[in-house]
Design a protein around this motif. Structure first.
Motif, mmCIF file in Angstrom:
data_model
loop_
_atom_site.group_PDB
_atom_site.id
_atom_site.type_symbol
_atom_site.label_atom_id
_atom_site.label_comp_id
_atom_site.label_asym_id
_atom_site.label_seq_id
_atom_site.Cartn_x
_atom_site.Cartn_y
_atom_site.Cartn_z
ATOM 1 N N HIS A 1 -8.698 48.065 15.406
ATOM 2 C CA HIS A 1 -7.981 48.007 16.680
ATOM 3 C C HIS A 1 -7.524 46.578 16.929
ATOM 4 C CE1 HIS A 1 -6.866 48.911 20.810
ATOM 5 N NE2 HIS A 1 -7.432 47.775 21.143
ATOM 6 N N SER A 2 -6.255 46.443 17.262
ATOM 7 C CA SER A 2 -5.742 45.117 17.613
ATOM 8 C C SER A 2 -5.587 45.055 19.127
ATOM 9 C CB SER A 2 -4.387 44.908 16.932
ATOM 10 O OG SER A 2 -3.622 43.974 17.663
ATOM 11 N N THR A 3 -5.933 43.915 19.708
ATOM 12 C CA THR A 3 -5.808 43.820 21.167
ATOM 13 C C THR A 3 -4.349 43.615 21.593
ATOM 14 O OG1 THR A 3 -6.357 41.469 21.089
ATOM 15 C CG2 THR A 3 -8.165 42.999 21.506
ATOM 16 N N MET B 1 -6.952 57.072 12.683
ATOM 17 C CA MET B 1 -6.455 56.069 13.627
ATOM 18 C C MET B 1 -5.692 56.699 14.790
ATOM 19 S SD MET B 1 -4.210 52.658 12.814
ATOM 20 C CE MET B 1 -5.397 51.623 12.014
ATOM 21 N N ILE B 2 -6.212 56.478 15.990
ATOM 22 C CA ILE B 2 -5.478 56.934 17.177
ATOM 23 C C ILE B 2 -4.889 55.686 17.813
ATOM 24 C CG2 ILE B 2 -5.661 58.072 19.423
ATOM 25 C CD1 ILE B 2 -7.773 59.900 18.192
ATOM 26 N N SER B 3 -3.572 55.639 17.828
ATOM 27 C CA SER B 3 -2.882 54.409 18.224
ATOM 28 C C SER B 3 -2.173 54.575 19.551
ATOM 29 C CB SER B 3 -1.834 54.050 17.175
ATOM 30 O OG SER B 3 -2.463 53.722 15.985
ATOM 31 N N GLY B 4 -1.590 53.462 19.988
ATOM 32 C CA GLY B 4 -0.914 53.487 21.281
ATOM 33 C C GLY B 4 0.570 53.210 21.165
ATOM 34 N N ILE C 1 -11.311 49.957 25.624
ATOM 35 C CA ILE C 1 -10.944 50.025 24.197
ATOM 36 C C ILE C 1 -11.965 50.870 23.438
ATOM 37 C CG2 ILE C 1 -10.818 48.656 22.066
ATOM 38 C CD1 ILE C 1 -9.592 46.373 23.709
ATOM 39 N N LEU C 2 -13.245 50.561 23.643
ATOM 40 C CA LEU C 2 -14.262 51.226 22.815
ATOM 41 C C LEU C 2 -14.377 52.713 23.149
ATOM 42 C CD1 LEU C 2 -17.097 48.558 22.508
ATOM 43 C CD2 LEU C 2 -15.369 49.179 20.822
ATOM 44 N N SER C 3 -14.227 53.085 24.408
ATOM 45 C CA SER C 3 -14.383 54.514 24.735
ATOM 46 C C SER C 3 -13.336 55.343 23.992
ATOM 47 C CB SER C 3 -14.290 54.756 26.242
ATOM 48 O OG SER C 3 -13.017 54.377 26.717
ATOM 49 N N LYS C 4 -12.126 54.792 23.848
ATOM 50 C CA LYS C 4 -11.069 55.545 23.137
ATOM 51 C C LYS C 4 -11.307 55.520 21.632
ATOM 52 C CE LYS C 4 -8.034 53.156 25.274
ATOM 53 N NZ LYS C 4 -7.230 52.499 26.272
ATOM 54 N N LYS C 5 -11.692 54.375 21.118
ATOM 55 C CA LYS C 5 -11.863 54.261 19.652
ATOM 56 C C LYS C 5 -13.066 55.080 19.184
ATOM 57 C CE LYS C 5 -8.400 52.326 18.334
ATOM 58 N NZ LYS C 5 -7.571 52.712 17.194
ATOM 59 N N LEU D 1 -15.823 50.018 13.073
ATOM 60 C CA LEU D 1 -14.571 49.558 13.689
ATOM 61 C C LEU D 1 -14.413 48.066 13.431
ATOM 62 C CD1 LEU D 1 -12.214 50.192 15.688
ATOM 63 C CD2 LEU D 1 -13.768 49.609 17.550
ATOM 64 N N VAL D 2 -13.194 47.688 13.043
ATOM 65 C CA VAL D 2 -12.881 46.266 12.897
ATOM 66 C C VAL D 2 -11.874 45.903 13.986
ATOM 67 C CG1 VAL D 2 -11.800 44.526 11.412
ATOM 68 C CG2 VAL D 2 -13.401 46.183 10.439
ATOM 69 N N LEU D 3 -12.194 44.868 14.728
ATOM 70 C CA LEU D 3 -11.330 44.480 15.843
ATOM 71 C C LEU D 3 -10.536 43.241 15.480
ATOM 72 C CD1 LEU D 3 -14.242 45.278 18.024
ATOM 73 C CD2 LEU D 3 -11.980 46.185 18.572
ATOM 74 N N ASP D 4 -9.251 43.307 15.755
ATOM 75 C CA ASP D 4 -8.375 42.159 15.559
ATOM 76 C C ASP D 4 -8.095 41.605 16.956
ATOM 77 O OD1 ASP D 4 -6.501 40.310 14.870
ATOM 78 O OD2 ASP D 4 -4.991 41.735 14.163
ATOM 79 N N VAL D 5 -8.873 40.605 17.339
ATOM 80 C CA VAL D 5 -8.724 40.044 18.688
ATOM 81 C C VAL D 5 -7.676 38.936 18.612
ATOM 82 C CG1 VAL D 5 -9.892 38.877 20.591
ATOM 83 C CG2 VAL D 5 -11.096 40.639 19.279
ATOM 84 N N LYS D 6 -6.567 39.190 19.264
ATOM 85 C CA LYS D 6 -5.439 38.259 19.187
ATOM 86 C C LYS D 6 -5.634 37.105 20.164
ATOM 87 C CE LYS D 6 -2.885 40.523 16.306
ATOM 88 N NZ LYS D 6 -3.043 39.974 14.975
ATOM 89 N N CYS D 7 -5.209 35.948 19.755
ATOM 90 C CA CYS D 7 -5.410 34.753 20.580
ATOM 91 C C CYS D 7 -4.133 33.911 20.574
ATOM 92 C CB CYS D 7 -6.572 33.965 19.987
ATOM 93 S SG CYS D 7 -6.837 32.401 20.782
ATOM 94 N N GLY D 8 -3.659 33.531 21.753
ATOM 95 C CA GLY D 8 -2.464 32.679 21.819
ATOM 96 C C GLY D 8 -1.488 33.187 22.867
ATOM 97 N N GLY D 9 -0.374 32.490 22.980
ATOM 98 C CA GLY D 9 0.594 32.769 24.039
ATOM 99 C C GLY D 9 1.108 34.201 24.073
ATOM 100 N N GLY D 10 1.166 34.876 22.907
ATOM 101 C CA GLY D 10 1.702 36.236 22.874
ATOM 102 C C GLY D 10 0.625 37.291 23.083
#
Ligand code: URA
Length: 395
Positions: free
Chosen positions: A88-90, A114-117, A190-194, A202-211
């Motif tokens: 899951h990517s944030t 994978m259930i995506s958004g 996030i976790l309840s859906k995943k 589960l591997v989480l891709d926690v994004k960091c930065g302006g975007g």
């Protein structure tokens, strides 16, 4: 038989207002009463704000996650034998990683249900990108989802109304009460859906930065730690990577453009950053799925699956079974392409030192690549190709 416990919404609100910790049973009773409409939206909103201001302990966050998870159907995928790990990517700009990662990891022997958004705010959504493939369907039912995961190793579908309905209702309130940006509430959401997908890890891709949601390393670390802690508390193997979202990923933003780029990665090409992120997340998934003992071993398997075409073959089959035109895999020109193109030239020579990912994400929405309302149609062909990339100055 013990008497049913009396739940008082007002006492529950008072406890959080005064900064006290809830017992797990009370959190569960709150979610059940909210779903049964015995707790009103204004009471739930008041609790969300109290939780935002006073925080939730990891125990309370776990109780909330479990209550939201069990508010709906929890898939078990009984016919899928072997490890099942999702990513899951944030949320980021140009984030097409799931499209190349899921088939790649499946080709290496770990199932990826994978259930995506869809796109959220300035960030794009995997479902919209996949739907750029003519005929591709993401609205499959749970039975078909399980069959495709079993046969191909992966399947990517959209959230159904049956999964974690409490999250959907609480998220709608968070959206209009300024309580989205709260780490425990994000974690539970996030976790309840995943966890409803029937995964072991589960591997989480926690994004960091302006975007990204998390603009700085401190808050990205806090979110990553809490996701891992609560995910493990729920009995899953969970790990997180914190990755850069100060600039868009790869060289494209927009649905068909990003799908084309993900296919390039599966053909053992693609931009270096997109390939690297795919391999890093894939290595983590193979370790979490116990397919490999070390990341180094995992990287060898992943690179081989890109080189020998097995990851691409999984993707081709996936497209076919999800109703899409598999010819796009060998001939990406079959993906929608923009009729009008405009080249933006710099007014003078130089080098690119930064790219504002969030600004480009918002502009992509204006071009038609994303939505500002849930019912809006999107234009699969719209988007940006970034020709110039960031040049890092030597330190
Ligand atoms: N994504 C989610 O699914 N939930 C949140 O609360 C934030 C991002």
């Amino acid at each position: 038989m013990p008497a049913a416990r009396h739940f008082s919404p007002v006492e529950f609100l008072r406890a959080k207002r005064d900064g006290r910790e809830h017992a797990p049973g009370d959190v569960q009773a709150f979610v059940a009463a909210f779903l049964a409409e015995e707790v009103t939206d204004y009471q739930a909103s008041a609790w969300l704000m109290a939780a935002f201001l006073n925080g939730l302990s990891p125990g309370e966050t776990l109780a909330l996650t479990n209550a939201m998870l069990h508010s709906g159907r929890v898939l078990t995928l009984p016919s899928v034998k072997g490890a099942r790990v999702d990513k899951h990517s944030t949320g980021g700009v140009g984030d097409k990683i799931s499209i190349c990662l899921a088939p790649l990891v499946a080709a290496c022997g770990v199932h990826v249900p994978m259930i995506s958004g869809r796109g959220l705010g300035h960030t794009g959504g995997t479902l919209d990108k996949l739907e750029a493939i003519p005929g591709f369907r993401v609205d499959l039912n749970a039975k078909r989802f399980e069959t495709i995961v079993r046969e191909v190793g992966t399947c990517l579908i959209g959230q159904t109304a049956e999964l974690a309905p409490a999250d959907r209702r609480l998220y709608a309130l968070r959206d209009v009460t300024a309580t989205v940006e709260c780490i425990p509430l994000i974690v539970a959401s996030i976790l309840s859906k995943k966890l409803a997908e029937g995964i072991d890890g589960l591997v989480l891709d926690v994004k960091c930065g302006g975007g990204a949601f998390m603009k700085d390393l401190k808050s990205a670390r806090a979110l990553a730690r809490e996701l891992v802690l609560v995910g493990k508390g729920a009995g899953k193997r969970v790990s997180a990577l914190i990755t850069d979202m100060s600039a868009p990923i790869g060289g494209t933003i927009g649905n068909a453009l990003e799908t084309r780029e993900a296919i390039e990665v599966l053909k053992n090409g693609g931009p270096a950053d997109t390939r690297e992120l795919t391999l890093e997340l894939g290595a983590e998934m193979l370790v979490v799925g116990k397919r490999c003992k070390t990341r180094r071993q995992a990287l060898v398997l992943l690179e081989r699956a890109l080189e020998d075409g097995s990851a691409l073959a999984v993707f081709r089959k996936l497209v076919e079974l999800q109703g899409g035109d598999p010819r796009v895999v060998d001939d990406p020109k079959r993906l929608p392409t923009a009729k009008v193109r405009h080249v933006l030239r710099a007014s003078r020579g130089g080098y690119v030192s930064s790219i504002d990912a969030r600004a480009l994400g918002l502009l992509a929405i204006e071009l038609g690549a994303g939505r500002t309302r849930a019912d809006q149609r999107i234009d699969a062909a719209a988007g940006f190709e970034l020709v110039a990339h960031i040049v890092h100055e030597p330190r």
